[in-house]
Design a protein around this motif. Structure first.
Motif, PDB file in Angstrom:
ATOM      1  N   GLU A 160       4.991 -10.075  -2.370  1.00 25.44           N
ATOM      2  CA  GLU A 160       5.122  -9.379  -3.643  1.00 25.44           C
ATOM      3  C   GLU A 160       3.808  -8.720  -4.035  1.00 25.44           C
ATOM      4  OE1 GLU A 160       7.646  -9.110  -6.216  1.00 25.44           O
ATOM      5  OE2 GLU A 160       8.931  -9.429  -4.485  1.00 25.44           O
ATOM      6  N   ILE A 161       2.737  -9.383  -3.700  1.00 23.36           N
ATOM      7  CA  ILE A 161       1.436  -8.842  -4.090  1.00 23.36           C
ATOM      8  C   ILE A 161       1.095  -7.602  -3.269  1.00 23.36           C
ATOM      9  CG2 ILE A 161      -1.038  -9.308  -4.049  1.00 23.36           C
ATOM     10  CD1 ILE A 161      -0.331 -12.197  -4.787  1.00 23.36           C
ATOM     11  N   PHE A 162       1.364  -7.692  -1.978  1.00 16.58           N
ATOM     12  CA  PHE A 162       0.926  -6.608  -1.111  1.00 16.58           C
ATOM     13  C   PHE A 162       1.938  -5.487  -0.980  1.00 16.58           C
ATOM     14  CE2 PHE A 162      -2.114  -9.732   0.789  1.00 16.58           C
ATOM     15  CZ  PHE A 162      -3.234  -9.045   0.370  1.00 16.58           C
ATOM     16  N   LEU A 191       4.467  -2.750  -2.751  1.00 13.93           N
ATOM     17  CA  LEU A 191       5.000  -2.108  -3.947  1.00 13.93           C
ATOM     18  C   LEU A 191       6.498  -2.299  -3.946  1.00 13.93           C
ATOM     19  CD1 LEU A 191       3.150   1.282  -4.206  1.00 13.93           C
ATOM     20  CD2 LEU A 191       3.074  -0.593  -5.807  1.00 13.93           C
ATOM     21  N   PRO A 192       7.078  -2.461  -5.111  1.00 17.38           N
ATOM     22  CA  PRO A 192       8.530  -2.590  -5.146  1.00 17.38           C
ATOM     23  C   PRO A 192       9.162  -1.295  -4.646  1.00 17.38           C
ATOM     24  CG  PRO A 192       7.637  -2.328  -7.326  1.00 17.38           C
ATOM     25  CD  PRO A 192       6.481  -2.538  -6.436  1.00 17.38           C
ATOM     26  N   ARG A 193      10.286  -1.432  -4.018  1.00 14.50           N
ATOM     27  CA  ARG A 193      10.963  -0.244  -3.521  1.00 14.50           C
ATOM     28  C   ARG A 193      11.280   0.686  -4.682  1.00 14.50           C
ATOM     29  NH1 ARG A 193      14.496  -3.670  -1.049  1.00 14.50           N
ATOM     30  NH2 ARG A 193      12.910  -4.859   0.019  1.00 14.50           N
ATOM     31  N   THR A 194      11.412   1.942  -4.377  1.00 14.63           N
ATOM     32  CA  THR A 194      11.663   2.902  -5.446  1.00 14.63           C
ATOM     33  C   THR A 194      12.895   2.478  -6.214  1.00 14.63           C
ATOM     34  OG1 THR A 194      12.711   4.162  -3.720  1.00 14.63           O
ATOM     35  CG2 THR A 194      10.573   4.941  -4.512  1.00 14.63           C
ATOM     36  N   LYS A 195      12.897   2.836  -7.462  1.00 15.64           N
ATOM     37  CA  LYS A 195      13.909   2.320  -8.389  1.00 15.64           C
ATOM     38  C   LYS A 195      15.308   2.429  -7.806  1.00 15.64           C
ATOM     39  CE  LYS A 195      10.343   3.486 -11.191  1.00 15.64           C
ATOM     40  NZ  LYS A 195       9.375   3.769 -10.209  1.00 15.64           N
ATOM     41  N   ASN A 254      -5.682 -11.603   4.468  1.00 14.15           N
ATOM     42  CA  ASN A 254      -4.775 -10.511   4.794  1.00 14.15           C
ATOM     43  C   ASN A 254      -5.170  -9.149   4.253  1.00 14.15           C
ATOM     44  OD1 ASN A 254      -2.559 -11.655   6.360  1.00 14.15           O
ATOM     45  ND2 ASN A 254      -2.328 -12.994   4.598  1.00 14.15           N
ATOM     46  N   TYR A 255      -6.030  -9.118   3.261  1.00 11.28           N
ATOM     47  CA  TYR A 255      -6.170  -7.832   2.572  1.00 11.28           C
ATOM     48  C   TYR A 255      -6.777  -6.765   3.452  1.00 11.28           C
ATOM     49  CZ  TYR A 255     -11.213  -8.045   1.703  1.00 11.28           C
ATOM     50  OH  TYR A 255     -12.576  -8.064   1.849  1.00 11.28           O
ATOM     51  N   LEU A 256      -7.613  -7.173   4.401  1.00 13.27           N
ATOM     52  CA  LEU A 256      -8.252  -6.149   5.224  1.00 13.27           C
ATOM     53  C   LEU A 256      -7.299  -5.529   6.228  1.00 13.27           C
ATOM     54  CD1 LEU A 256     -11.839  -7.470   5.900  1.00 13.27           C
ATOM     55  CD2 LEU A 256     -11.138  -5.509   4.574  1.00 13.27           C
ATOM     56  N   SER A 257      -6.230  -6.217   6.529  1.00 15.63           N
ATOM     57  CA  SER A 257      -5.283  -5.623   7.474  1.00 15.63           C
ATOM     58  C   SER A 257      -4.232  -4.779   6.768  1.00 15.63           C
ATOM     59  CB  SER A 257      -4.631  -6.720   8.314  1.00 15.63           C
ATOM     60  OG  SER A 257      -4.420  -7.867   7.553  1.00 15.63           O
ATOM     61  N   MET A 258      -4.336  -4.696   5.454  1.00 22.77           N
ATOM     62  CA  MET A 258      -3.442  -3.783   4.738  1.00 22.77           C
ATOM     63  C   MET A 258      -3.942  -2.353   4.941  1.00 22.77           C
ATOM     64  SD  MET A 258      -1.251  -5.677   3.437  1.00 22.77           S
ATOM     65  CE  MET A 258      -1.378  -7.220   4.307  1.00 22.77           C
ATOM     66  N   ARG A 259      -3.110  -1.427   4.549  1.00 24.35           N
ATOM     67  CA  ARG A 259      -3.552  -0.029   4.624  1.00 24.35           C
ATOM     68  C   ARG A 259      -4.420   0.260   3.411  1.00 24.35           C
ATOM     69  NH1 ARG A 259       1.175   3.139   7.350  1.00 24.35           N
ATOM     70  NH2 ARG A 259       2.091   1.417   8.495  1.00 24.35           N
ATOM     71  N   LEU A 301      -4.829  -3.167  -6.193  1.00 28.80           N
ATOM     72  CA  LEU A 301      -5.743  -2.529  -5.243  1.00 28.80           C
ATOM     73  C   LEU A 301      -5.062  -2.208  -3.923  1.00 28.80           C
ATOM     74  CD1 LEU A 301      -9.019  -4.578  -5.729  1.00 28.80           C
ATOM     75  CD2 LEU A 301      -8.656  -2.198  -6.291  1.00 28.80           C
ATOM     76  N   PHE A 302      -4.225  -3.097  -3.471  1.00 28.90           N
ATOM     77  CA  PHE A 302      -3.766  -2.975  -2.095  1.00 28.90           C
ATOM     78  C   PHE A 302      -2.258  -2.838  -1.918  1.00 28.90           C
ATOM     79  CE2 PHE A 302      -7.697  -5.484  -1.872  1.00 28.90           C
ATOM     80  CZ  PHE A 302      -8.453  -4.561  -1.193  1.00 28.90           C
ATOM     81  N   ALA A 303      -1.509  -2.888  -2.999  1.00 24.42           N
ATOM     82  CA  ALA A 303      -0.061  -2.843  -2.821  1.00 24.42           C
ATOM     83  C   ALA A 303       0.350  -1.522  -2.191  1.00 24.42           C
ATOM     84  CB  ALA A 303       0.628  -3.020  -4.160  1.00 24.42           C
ATOM     85  N   HIS A 304       1.264  -1.626  -1.282  1.00 21.59           N
ATOM     86  CA  HIS A 304       1.687  -0.453  -0.540  1.00 21.59           C
ATOM     87  C   HIS A 304       3.181  -0.555  -0.335  1.00 21.59           C
ATOM     88  CE1 HIS A 304       1.563   2.730   2.464  1.00 21.59           C
ATOM     89  NE2 HIS A 304       0.356   2.995   2.010  1.00 21.59           N
ATOM     90  N   THR A 305       3.793   0.616  -0.112  1.00 19.96           N
ATOM     91  CA  THR A 305       5.240   0.569   0.038  1.00 19.96           C
ATOM     92  C   THR A 305       5.662  -0.036   1.366  1.00 19.96           C
ATOM     93  OG1 THR A 305       5.047   2.852   0.679  1.00 19.96           O
ATOM     94  CG2 THR A 305       5.891   2.403  -1.527  1.00 19.96           C
ATOM     95  N   HIS A 306       4.771   0.002   2.327  1.00 22.22           N
ATOM     96  CA  HIS A 306       5.135  -0.569   3.616  1.00 22.22           C
ATOM     97  C   HIS A 306       5.302  -2.084   3.523  1.00 22.22           C
ATOM     98  CE1 HIS A 306       4.731   2.892   6.262  1.00 22.22           C
ATOM     99  NE2 HIS A 306       3.873   3.323   5.377  1.00 22.22           N
TER     100      HIS A 306
END
Lengths: 917, 410
Positions: A554-556, A558-562, A606-611, A659-664
């Motif tokens: 959930e942290i990393f 982003l929620p899927r588009t509405k 994990n945060y460094l392996s995020m985009r 900072l790091f949430a991404h849709t992937h």
């Protein structure tokens, strides 16, 4: 028409699959037929008719439909008998079947279609109530006289219908009227046309029914209905507001269940498998039924026998297959326990209760509020499964429901298992088992249903293998919201579907939570429920732990588009939408998880392996700033016990989210690094401290672990690897010897030694002990110079010698007096014995040469037995003189030699290390 | 005793090789009889401990140097057994109360020997509880004479222990006044590892019992010793020997060993060792093992962790990206697990990184390092702070380089 074929297919399977369900429905139908009268009475007598009026309106259409469906289902079994129970209460065999037969014979195509009608045929000859009339028409052999039609059903049975007689009877019933009327000229339409019409009508009707059936199959069979009767009951009993809605609107019947159909059906089916053993004659599983049909049993419930034997193997569900396939010797199903599992609030307990009730059992429940120690458990199981209530109305067999079994102690579960696996010595016939029942240890003959939330509790492991596992899927939100609508309507609350749907979503389709929330809102005087109130209300949200991985995800992510929007601002995923919403969502998740330490570790790993989007590493810097902040917070909390600071910890997760949430979809690994680092640090610390512990005191005071790790060890290990010539240490030059001595000295001083070890490949190596090399060496750097195996061997040997030398020195220092005495004694001994070495040897030789004939003297000149010893002694004395003489003769000369005849005359003597070194 | 470091260690104040004035002053201090509390500080490898031991020898005679190992087990009030390794001489005993490598609780050293002296060496790795305190206090009360408390690696987290222990030591009356000195000496080493609480506990005790007790504190820097304590002590700085002094010591040692050390090599060694005399002597010996006779341009062995740290710094400078940060993290973990203290890593990184920085950047980087080093001291998880420093440096360096490139373009 392929529609037809499809229809048949479905119907066939339907029969197989839904037999139990249908039966229940039928039973309910019968019940209901009684009810209207009751209801009428009440409706007249009750003064709350206004409410009832309000309630009835929306619900009645549905009940109608339901009834119809039930009717359809029933008709499928035996259309002929359908009407009987509905219209009149006494079940009499109707006269109509003959008509059907006739039609069948007339139109073979239809006969195939009309399964239910046809299904009676093969059995009819042997059946008691309906047997008499059809037996005249349906023959197993071709009739001797008259026309006949052969009919083959799909299972291959061929019967012969006597045409003439059929026509006769048919005419007898229907012709009388037309004849008479025809004669009167009242029949305007010819009989043939009428017949055609009739056939067509029936055909249409059937098609329609079957269509409805398919609907029933695909759609919700047990669709939400609120039975007006049940509501009335409720109003009657009425603790009114004091009762929870959850209890008031809990389903009363199988059809009202909200849970997944398939699950319901499976459980029902499993329970029905017990019929054979519990109710004896009543019902058996499908293969058994096959036999029975031939035997012609089961007269009490003809609609069961009407069912087609399963001609086609259903591939539908493996579970069902398993369920149907096996019955053990006691006619019990293979799995004696059903284990329902699923998250709370889906209606597991309700399902179990209703199904058990519906199947004709008396429910006995054990749950977490009861004492579940082993003894009590044993007792209760025994009571529930072995006994039966004789008094009172509910003279039914018991069905044990063990709720919340995942909290039960292991001992209790073991007892349950033991009860399951109890065996009788003999193979059980019904009578024998009856006898056995009286014994104390009898086999389990009653169904047990266990319910748990977590299927994978360690204590349940053995039970899992022996239980019929049923996992509860989530309730469909549509069905749940429908039910909620009804409930709210009953109470005059206005709630649109959207709001209720969002309520469902908020509570994760937890029925209990939904209804409770609704009641809560109602209790606050709210008459209208919309999305906003639902979302603002903090009730109904479960504080349940979703697991760390879920949190990290959930942290990393982003929620899927509405998702699709139905209303204004409706149906937003909890974490989506504006920043503040996401903020609150993540914050809530993080603070409810509670394991800040683990959470932050997971974030860190994990945060460094995020985009990471920004190239300037600003976000990374900020994240680390936050990490170090939370580290300091932690330190402060632990150090000063200042737990009020704890509330600031979950903000770390929020920061990381922004900072790091991404849709992937993030690939998250479990954080091992810190633990790993900690254990490795510990092991190297241990190595250092073992090394330190045995270092002599004078050096110990000058060193500490840190000095050792930083300054000393890396260089010390270099110092310990001098260049040694690969030769025998005896051949070393004095300089080399000195060097070796120093090396050994150093190693001893710093408590290092070489230990021989065997590698997995089978080679021998010497490794430094304690393993400080690992503390000093780094993986990617070029390896330091190592000593050769031989050199290490030499060094370790030298060290051993040195150690012994020191040990002896120590002993000498400790008690110099004792050793002196020893030495003196030794000297005395030597002096008394002999003067010089070669003389001793010579004497021996002389002895042996002279007294060669002596028997039984062992190597040291001692005899083996005491008796010969005396002889020997005497002989010694006797022959001493000549031998000595001879010895002297030999010994006196300066030159002598000795011939060694394949034997060594070794002498036992005390040899000291110092003499050898 | 075959390592040159141990073999040729001076044992009396008169034999010290450098800072002879200071040695003379110390001797005067002992002789004048009014012995103050001491705070001996200076970088590692400068000879603090040697100097202190020489001082003690000057105070109590040669008996201080005869040491032996002993093992003791204490039973805590919670019935837990604590294994203690002790170092003893005729005059003192050093008890190492570390609990077999597990969650380190106690390094409590104590000792009683002849009827004259009881010397206490406390090496405590105290983290939280002080449950065996009572027990130890009993022992203390039974035989109290002269105490010699040396806290080796005193990382105590409990102020209570320090407070109570020293109080008890100091309160007890000296029974026999015929001993050489009428005061007891408490030697605390690595005072900078003491928590602030413990230090505060120390200060009142120091003041109250000055009549019967003297403290010798030993630390690498005074910055981590709180002001009140500093002001109560006579601060003695033991600076590192100069390059020439190191060279002379090296040549002297080699001469005693019968070796010929070329002055170039001696100079090189002393430079490479960073004037750390311990290191220099070890290096010299390692050189001798590698190759003898010496040559002037001989390769001098360096510790692996230094090389590893240098490579890490190079990795940071060569590329700045999250991936590289991940690699650096792995290397930092590696260093930490090899028992390299985080502040040493920070310092090493800074010196290596500064070599690659421009003038104006240097101050900023140094400031950063100082900032994060402070964080490091406050926090618990060293890796966070180290990585934060590295990331910050990366960001700064990258920006600097890009600005530089832009400047080149125009």
């Amino acid at each position: 028409m392929d529609e037809y074929d499809e229809l048949f297919e479905i119907e066939d399977k339907f029969e197989d699959q839904f037999a139990d369900e249908l039966e229940v429905l039928a039973a309910m139908e019968e019940d209901e037929s009684f009810k209207p009268s009751k209801r009428q009475k009440r409706g007249q007598g009750d003064d709350i008719s206004d409410i009832e009026h309000l309630l009835d309106e929306p619900t009645t259409p549905k009940t109608k439909r339901q009834r119809q469906e039930a009717g359809v289902a029933k008709r499928l079994f035996d259309p002929g008998q359908r009407k009987a129970p509905q219209q009149s209460y006494d079940i009499t065999p109707p006269s109509s079947p003959e008509q059907y037969d006739l039609f069948d014979t007339a139109r073979p195509v239809r006969s195939v279609m009309d399964i239910s009608g046809l299904a009676t045929i093969p059995e009819t000859p042997s059946r008691a109530p309906t047997a008499a009339p059809p037996s005249q028409h349906v023959l197993k052999r071709p009739p001797l006289e008259g026309d006949y039609i052969t009919v083959t059903d799909s299972s291959g049975n061929r019967v012969y219908l006597r045409q003439k007689e059929d026509a006769g009877t048919k005419v007898a019933s229907s012709r009388i009227v037309p004849d008479s009327f025809g004669a009167l000229g009242l029949l305007t339409v010819p009989i043939g046309v009428l017949r055609e019409q009739e056939i067509k009508r029936r055909h249409d009707q059937l098609v329609e029914e079957s269509e409805r059936l398919t609907e029933l199959l695909t759609g919700s069979v047990n669709d939400v209905i609120v039975e007006p009767e049940s509501i009335e009951d409720l109003e009657d009993i009425e603790g009114q507001m004091s009762r929870l809605w959850v209890d008031r609107f809990s389903p009363r019947h199988y059809t009202e269940l909200l849970s997944d159909d398939f699950t319901n059906r499976c459980l029902l089916k499993w329970l029905k498998l017990w019929d054979g053993v519990v109710f004896g004659r009543e019902r058996k599983s499908h293969p058994a039924r096959f036999d029975r049909q031939a035997a012609g049993q089961n007269t009490s419930k003809p609609n069961h026998t009407n069912q087609n034997p399963n001609r086609f193997k259903t591939k539908v569900e493996m579970t069902e297959e398993i369920l149907e396939a096996e019955l053990d010797q006691y006619k019990r199903p293979k799995f004696k326990v059903a284990l329902l599992s699923g998250p709370p609030g889906l209606g597991k307990t309700t399902l179990a209760h209703i199904i058990a009730k519906q199947a004709g059992y008396n429910v006995v429940e054990i749950n977490a509020s009861d004492d579940r120690s082993a003894e009590v458990f044993q007792k209760r199981i025994d009571t529930a499964t072995q006994m039966k209530s004789v008094l009172g109305v509910n003279e039914k067999p018991n069905c044990l429901i063990i709720d919340e079994i995942d909290g039960a102690p292991t001992a209790a579960i073991n007892i349950l298992l033991a009860a399951l696996n109890r065996k009788d010595g003999h193979s059980g016939e019904a009578t024998e088992t009856m006898k056995k029942k009286k014994k104390k240890e009898s086999i389990l003959l009653r169904p047990i249903i266990c319910i748990c939330n977590d299927l994978y509790v360690p204590a349940l492991r053995p039970l899992r293998q022996q239980a019929f596992l049923l996992t509860f899927p989530q309730t469909q939100p549509s069905r749940l919201s429908q039910r909620l609508t009804e409930i709210s309507l009953l109470h005059g609350m206005k709630a649109d579907t959207g709001a209720l749907m969002s309520l469902c979503e908020k509570t994760d389709n937890d029925i209990r939570a939904c209804i409770n929330t609704l009641q809560f809102l109602y209790g606050r005087g709210l008459k209208q429920v919309d999305v906003r109130t639902i979302q603002s209300v903090s009730v109904g949200q479960k504080d349940q732990n979703k697991g760390l991985f879920h949190l990290w995800q959930e942290i990393f992510q982003l929620p899927r588009t509405k998702r699709k929007r139905i209303g204004e601002g409706f149906e937003e995923a909890p974490g989506s939408g504006s920043g503040s919403q996401r903020f609150h969502h993540v914050f809530h998740l993080a603070s409810s998880s509670g394991e800040y330490e683990k959470v932050s570790q997971g974030l860190y790993d994990n945060y460094l392996s995020m985009r990471i989007r920004d190239p300037n590493l600003q976000s990374v810097c900020e994240a680390l700033e936050w990490l170090s902040f939370s580290d300091r917070l932690n330190q402060e909390i632990l150090h000063c016990q200042n737990f009020s600071l704890m509330r600031y910890l979950p903000f770390l997760s929020v920061t990381f989210h922004f900072l790091f949430a991404h849709t992937h979809v993030p690939r998250i690994t479990y954080p091992h690094s810190q633990h790993e680092a900690f254990s490795r640090l510990n092991s190297s610390r241990n190595a250092l401290s073992t090394m330190l512990s045995d270092i002599p005191a004078c050096i110990r005071t000058r060193t500490s672990q840190q000095i050792l790790a930083l300054d000393m060890l890396p260089l010390l290990l270099d110092i310990l690897c001098p260049k040694l010539r690969p030769v025998n240490p005896q051949l070393f030059s004095s300089r080399e010897k000195e060097q070796m001595h120093e090396l050994v000295d150093t190693m001893l001083a710093y408590n290092l030694s070489y230990r021989q070890d065997r590698t997995p490949e089978g080679q021998y190596t010497y490794i430094l002990e304690p393993r400080v090399e690992e503390v000093v060496r780094y993986p990617s750097l070029p390896p330091r110079r190592q000593l050769t195996y031989q050199a290490k061997q030499t060094i370790s040997r030298e060290m051993e010698q040195e150690k012994m030398r020191r040990a002896e020195q120590l002993i000498l220092q400790r008690n110099p007096a004792g050793t002196l005495i020893q030495k003196q004694e030794e000297k005395k001994n030597r002096g008394s014995k002999l003067t010089s070495n070669h003389q001793q040897r010579l004497e021996n030789i002389v002895k042996q040469t002279t007294v060669e004939a002596r028997p039984e003297v062992d190597f040291f000149g001692r005899a083996i037995t005491p008796k010969p010893r005396r002889e020997q002694l005497s002989s010694d004395r006797g022959e001493k003189c000549p031998s000595l003489l001879m010895g002297k003769a030999v010994g006196n000369s300066d030159v002598w030699f000795r011939f060694n005849e394949g034997m060594s005359n070794a002498v036992r003597r005390n040899v000291y290390i110092r003499e050898l070194l | 005793m075959s390592l040159w470091v141990d073999k040729y260690r001076p044992t009396s104040l008169s034999k010290l090789d450098y800072h002879k004035e200071q040695a003379a002053q110390l001797r005067n201090l002992v002789q004048c009889g009014d012995f103050p509390h001491l705070l001996v500080y200076g970088p590692s490898g400068g000879g603090k401990k040697s100097r202190i031991m020489c001082l003690l020898r000057e105070l109590y005679g040669a008996g201080v140097e005869k040491l032996r190992m002993e093992h003791q087990t204490l039973v805590a009030p919670s019935k837990k057994k604590i294994e203690i390794n002790t170092i003893a001489s005729n005059y003192h005993l050093e008890v190492n109360a570390r609990q077999g490598g597990r969650s380190v609780l106690f390094h409590l050293l104590f000792h009683c020997f002849t009827s004259y002296f009881i010397f206490f060496f406390i090496a405590s790795h105290l983290i939280s509880s002080s449950f065996s305190l009572l027990h130890i206090l009993f022992h203390l009360l039974f035989h109290c004479f002269t105490y010699f408390v040396s806290t080796v690696m005193l990382e105590t987290r409990t102020r209570v222990v320090i407070q109570e222990l020293i109080k008890t030591v100091a309160q007890s009356q000296q029974i026999q006044s015929s001993t050489q000195r009428e005061f007891k000496v408490v030697l605390l080493t690595e005072v900078d590892r003491l928590t602030k609480d413990a230090q505060h506990a120390l200060r009142r005790t120091m003041e109250k019992y000055t009549a019967t007790c003297r403290l010798i504190l030993c630390s690498t820097s005074t910055s981590k010793v709180i002001g009140p304590i500093r002001s109560r002590c006579l601060a003695i700085r033991v600076p590192l020997p100069s390059t020439e002094e190191v060279c002379s010591v090296l040549t002297a040692v080699c001469k005693k060993e019968g070796l010929l050390l070329p002055p170039e090599l001696a100079k090189q060694i002393s430079e490479r060792s960073g004037r750390n005399l311990r290191k220099a002597l070890l290096m010299c010996e390692a050189c001798r093992v590698q190759q003898y006779p010496f040559s002037a341009d001989q390769e001098i062995p360096v510790a692996d962790w230094v090389i590893y740290l240098r490579e890490t710094a190079n990795a940071i400078v060569s590329q700045q990206s999250p991936q590289r940060l991940l690699e650096v993290r792995a290397r930092l973990y590696e260093l930490l697990t090899h028992c390299i203290p985080p502040d040493v890593i920070m310092k090493g990184l800074l010196t290596e990184l500064l070599n690659n920085c421009d003038g104006q950047l240097k101050t900023e980087v140094a400031h950063l390092a100082a900032y994060y080093e402070h964080r490091l001291q406050l926090g618990n998880k060293a890796i966070y702070h180290l990585e934060a420093f590295v990331a910050r440096f990366m960001a700064m360096y990258k920006k600097f380089m890009e600005d530089g490139l832009d400047g080149m373009m125009f």
